[in-house]
Design an enzyme around this catalytic site. Structure first.
Site, PDB file in Angstrom:
ATOM      1  N   GLY A 197       0.808  -1.222   0.000  1.00  0.00           N
ATOM      2  CA  GLY A 197       0.000   0.000   0.000  1.00  0.00           C
ATOM      3  C   GLY A 197       0.840   1.270   0.000  1.00  0.00           C
ATOM      4  O   GLY A 197       0.331   2.352  -0.316  1.00  0.00           O
ATOM      5  N   ALA A 228     -13.058  12.771 -31.983  1.00  0.00           N
ATOM      6  CA  ALA A 228     -11.724  13.150 -31.523  1.00  0.00           C
ATOM      7  C   ALA A 228     -11.469  14.642 -31.762  1.00  0.00           C
ATOM      8  O   ALA A 228     -10.714  15.280 -31.022  1.00  0.00           O
ATOM      9  CB  ALA A 228     -10.677  12.306 -32.212  1.00  0.00           C
TER      10      ALA A 228
HETATM   11  C1  HXC Z   1      10.901  -3.056   9.686  1.00  0.00           C
HETATM   12  C2  HXC Z   1      12.486  -3.170   8.043  1.00  0.00           C
HETATM   13  C3  HXC Z   1      11.483  -3.149   7.042  1.00  0.00           C
HETATM   14  C4  HXC Z   1      10.143  -3.073   7.468  1.00  0.00           C
HETATM   15  C5  HXC Z   1      13.395  -3.249   6.087  1.00  0.00           C
HETATM   16  N1  HXC Z   1      13.634  -3.232   7.402  1.00  0.00           N
HETATM   17  N2  HXC Z   1      12.081  -3.212   5.835  1.00  0.00           N
HETATM   18  N3  HXC Z   1      12.188  -3.107   9.347  1.00  0.00           N
HETATM   19  N4  HXC Z   1       9.887  -3.034   8.790  1.00  0.00           N
HETATM   20  N5  HXC Z   1       9.153  -3.044   6.584  1.00  0.00           N
HETATM   21  C6  HXC Z   1      14.922  -3.273   8.089  1.00  0.00           C
HETATM   22  C7  HXC Z   1      15.569  -4.637   8.015  1.00  0.00           C
HETATM   23  O1  HXC Z   1      15.094  -5.459   9.052  1.00  0.00           O
HETATM   24  C8  HXC Z   1      17.017  -4.264   8.211  1.00  0.00           C
HETATM   25  O2  HXC Z   1      17.223  -4.007   9.592  1.00  0.00           O
HETATM   26  C9  HXC Z   1      17.132  -2.942   7.483  1.00  0.00           C
HETATM   27  O3  HXC Z   1      15.815  -2.430   7.401  1.00  0.00           O
HETATM   28  C10 HXC Z   1      17.681  -3.074   6.102  1.00  0.00           C
HETATM   29  O4  HXC Z   1      16.916  -4.042   5.415  1.00  0.00           O
HETATM   30  P1  HXC Z   1      17.558  -5.254   4.617  1.00  0.00           P
HETATM   31  O5  HXC Z   1      16.524  -6.286   4.483  1.00  0.00           O
HETATM   32  O6  HXC Z   1      18.856  -5.649   5.243  1.00  0.00           O
HETATM   33  O7  HXC Z   1      17.860  -4.555   3.240  1.00  0.00           O
HETATM   34  P2  HXC Z   1      17.880  -5.215   1.817  1.00  0.00           P
HETATM   35  O8  HXC Z   1      18.609  -6.521   1.836  1.00  0.00           O
HETATM   36  O9  HXC Z   1      18.413  -4.149   0.911  1.00  0.00           O
HETATM   37  O10 HXC Z   1      16.374  -5.513   1.430  1.00  0.00           O
HETATM   38  C11 HXC Z   1      15.451  -4.435   1.223  1.00  0.00           C
HETATM   39  C12 HXC Z   1      14.003  -4.968   1.211  1.00  0.00           C
HETATM   40  C13 HXC Z   1      13.748  -5.836   2.475  1.00  0.00           C
HETATM   41  C14 HXC Z   1      13.815  -5.805  -0.054  1.00  0.00           C
HETATM   42  C15 HXC Z   1      13.104  -3.758   1.141  1.00  0.00           C
HETATM   43  O11 HXC Z   1      14.181  -5.079   3.590  1.00  0.00           O
HETATM   44  C16 HXC Z   1      12.319  -6.178   2.638  1.00  0.00           C
HETATM   45  O12 HXC Z   1      11.824  -7.113   1.982  1.00  0.00           O
HETATM   46  N6  HXC Z   1      11.660  -5.477   3.553  1.00  0.00           N
HETATM   47  C17 HXC Z   1      10.263  -5.745   3.846  1.00  0.00           C
HETATM   48  C18 HXC Z   1       9.399  -5.213   2.734  1.00  0.00           C
HETATM   49  C19 HXC Z   1       7.943  -5.373   3.060  1.00  0.00           C
HETATM   50  O13 HXC Z   1       7.380  -6.459   2.831  1.00  0.00           O
HETATM   51  N7  HXC Z   1       7.382  -4.364   3.711  1.00  0.00           N
HETATM   52  C20 HXC Z   1       6.031  -4.352   4.135  1.00  0.00           C
HETATM   53  C21 HXC Z   1       5.231  -4.055   2.906  1.00  0.00           C
HETATM   54  S1  HXC Z   1       3.579  -3.901   3.251  1.00  0.00           S
HETATM   55  P3  HXC Z   1      18.578  -4.367  10.368  1.00  0.00           P
HETATM   56  O14 HXC Z   1      18.263  -3.992  11.761  1.00  0.00           O
HETATM   57  O15 HXC Z   1      18.786  -5.801  10.115  1.00  0.00           O
HETATM   58  O16 HXC Z   1      19.597  -3.503   9.709  1.00  0.00           O
HETATM   59  C22 HXC Z   1       3.425  -2.342   3.490  1.00  0.00           C
HETATM   60  C23 HXC Z   1       2.019  -1.984   3.742  1.00  0.00           C
HETATM   61  C24 HXC Z   1       1.809  -0.538   3.620  1.00  0.00           C
HETATM   62  O17 HXC Z   1       4.310  -1.583   3.492  1.00  0.00           O
HETATM   63  C25 HXC Z   1       0.346  -0.350   3.679  1.00  0.00           C
HETATM   64  C26 HXC Z   1      -0.032   1.050   3.512  1.00  0.00           C
HETATM   65  C27 HXC Z   1      -1.477   1.154   3.416  1.00  0.00           C
END
Ligand code: HXC
Length: 517
Positions: A173, A408
């Site tokens: 989102g 158009a």
């Molecule tokens: C908490 C997060 C985070 C998240 C990343 N981090 N995303 N912490 N919540 N959503 C943290 C990781 O734990 C890590 O912490 C640091 O950020 C760096 O992330 P990495 O994973 O090491 O980086 P990278 O390998 O570059 O991967 C990037 C990434 C991955 C692909 C974005 O982090 C990821 O898949 N994150 C989750 C994405 C996701 O599914 N988000 C939720 C989406 S749903 P440390 O402490 O280890 O350094 C959403 C809903 C929104 O967002 C709705 C709105 C209406």
């Protein structure tokens, strides 16, 4: 050391700790990915020494899943305001080095504050996004944080310009704040946006696709149209945003900026006299027409890779920003289809909201036929264009360069759809349809009954062309204000826009329109 000095020292230490964001190792990782940190991006964005950060000391207050003892500097987002080429702009830049730039309750509230200030101050708001999305450990407060941003994006829409740059991941989102803003920039290679990522797609429907193919800058700029501007690097992205801002007013209540003009008001464009090809079925590049009449040939073209049959661009004429909407016969004959209609409609509404005059170049053979278009809703998409043009109260000038056929013709801002002033080149053809198609329908029986159907058909086509394939019939009806030589177009556009610059049109009072979305 006095008490105050002691406290100042403590404050400075705390502040410099917060400014380190995710620390050296994370910053190195960011740089290795050819990405800048939030602070580096803001340094490039703002005029030197003008950025004023707000709410640096905000802390998250979640205790769940190990967050209780985790410090996240600046809570992963840098917010504030400063000058961009001397004009105030508010911004929020997420910092991937601090907890992945993940958005929790307090991170969101910092963004809310910057947006609220931008709205109250009536200045543009720019979001530089680089985030793992909703901070997973925080749960619902993180989602509510997004809701508050979406709400603010919607309320600010049409009031202040809002620009988003996608400079890293954007999933789920989280994509909706960018989509609610006016302009989305993406950085090639390091940014992506999608509702569901490749893993979920594979699990649910078995489709295999990479992050970049699915939601990279080029995918969204050429296939979905979600991205308006593809940029090559963080630096390029910031520079392009600043360029766009230079065309825009601070708010709907602020004057549109007028740039210093080094081009001449009397400049003729002789190259335009030769631009229409001999063959009516041959296309030409409408960008050349737009560039010819623009100050110094410069234009800012959003959506360059999407719906290329329709061209939209900001240009300046005598320093004044103008929004151009034009069919580009070089691509799919410049036909109107669902995407072209959406592209033009949104651009028109942006320009109207911010008092930017509209200049339309029409060379359109009609709407795209076929089941694909009908079932994709060309009826309602085409209606958006009619609605957007009709609703717009800014000066509207239309130049018909060649074909202007059927529905158009109306869709490209004809007189009775509300164009203030219509000009036509001598090559203009304003008709219900092209001569061949028209004669096939109107004279079907006469042609098949003729002794020599081929020559009879030719005769009838010629007579139709004589009647309609020129601007004189329409000019005789008062539908066209002026027929002009192509080379005079810049001069005439300048004169008309100058004459109309104080145009005021008041619409009937109501809550709001109901555009066919
Ligand atoms: C908490 C997060 C985070 C998240 C990343 N981090 N995303 N912490 N919540 N959503 C943290 C990781 O734990 C890590 O912490 C640091 O950020 C760096 O992330 P990495 O994973 O090491 O980086 P990278 O390998 O570059 O991967 C990037 C990434 C991955 C692909 C974005 O982090 C990821 O898949 N994150 C989750 C994405 C996701 O599914 N988000 C939720 C989406 S749903 P440390 O402490 O280890 O350094 C959403 C809903 C929104 O967002 C709705 C709105 C209406």
């Amino acid at each position: 050391m006095g008490l105050t000095e002691d406290k100042i020292k403590q404050f400075e230490e705390k502040k410099s700790r917060l400014l380190t964001m995710g620390g050296e190792a994370m910053i190195r990782k960011q740089h290795d990915l050819k990405k800048l940190t939030a602070r580096e991006r803001l340094d490039l964005f703002y005029d030197k020494g003008t950025f004023q950060e707000i709410q640096l000391f905000v802390k998250h207050r979640s205790t769940l899943f190990g967050l209780g003892d985790k410090e996240i500097n600046a809570d992963g987002v840098v917010t504030g305001f400063g000058k961009v080429n001397g004009r105030t702009v508010f911004a929020a830049a997420q910092d991937f080095t601090s907890a992945g730039g993940s958005l929790g309750e307090m991170h969101a509230k910092k963004i809310w504050k910057a947006m609220d200030l931008a709205v109250d101050a009536r200045k543009p708001f720019v979001a530089l996004n680089d985030s793992g999305g909703a901070r997973i450990q925080e749960g619902v407060p993180a989602l509510d944080g997004y809701a508050g941003i979406f709400y603010r994006n919607s309320i600010a829409s049409g009031y202040i310009p809002q620009i988003t740059a996608i400079m890293g991941p954007t999933a789920g989102g989280a994509v909706y704040s960018p989509a609610l803003t006016d302009w989305v920039f993406m950085v090639k290679g390091s940014s992506y946006m999608y509702i569901t990522g490749p893993d979920v797609i594979k699990a649910v429907i078995g489709e295999e696709v990479t992050h970049d193919e699915l939601g990279g800058a080029v995918a969204h700029a050429s296939k979905s149209g979600v991205c308006h501007v593809v940029t090559e690097s963080d630096e390029d992205c910031i520079a392009r945003i600043k360029d766009l801002l230079s065309y825009l007013p601070d708010s709907c209540h602020s004057p549109v900026p007028v740039a210093a003009c080094t081009d001449s008001a009397d400049r003729e464009c002789p190259e335009l006299d030769k631009i229409i090809p001999d063959k009516p079925t041959r296309g030409y590049d409408m960008k050349k027409v737009v560039a010819a009449i623009a100050d110094n040939g410069i234009m800012f073209e959003p959506h360059e890779l999407w719906a290329k049959n329709m061209l939209v661009a900001f240009i300046r004429v005598m320093g004044q920003t103008v929004g151009v909407i034009a069919n580009n016969s070089r691509n799919d004959a410049g036909v109107l289809d669902t995407k072209a209609s959406d592209k033009a409609s949104r651009f028109i509404r942006f320009c109207d909201a911010f008092n930017i005059p509209l200049l339309t170049f029409a060379d359109v053979p009609g709407y795209m036929p076929g089941t694909n278009q009908e079932w994709s809703g060309i009826i309602s998409h085409g209606a958006k264009l009619l609605h957007a043009y009709s609703e717009a109260t800014v000066p509207k000038l239309t130049v018909v360069t060649r074909k202007d056929y059927g529905g158009a013709y109306i869709g490209m801002c004809s007189k009775y759809l509300g164009a203030d002033y219509v000009m036509a080149w001598p090559s203009a053809e304003i008709a219900v349809m092209g001569a061949e198609g028209a004669c096939n329908i109107v004279y079907r029986r006469q042609i098949s009954a003729a002794e020599d159907p081929v020559s009879r058909r030719r005769e009838l086509v010629c007579s139709y062309e004589e009647q309609f394939n020129n601007p004189y019939f329409a000019a005789g009806m008062g539908i066209i204000e002026e027929i002009i030589a192509p080379r005079e177009t810049r001069k005439r556009v300048i004169a008309v826009l100058d004459a109309l610059k104080d145009k005021k049109q008041v619409r009937i009072e109501k809550k709001h329109n109901n555009i066919p979305l």
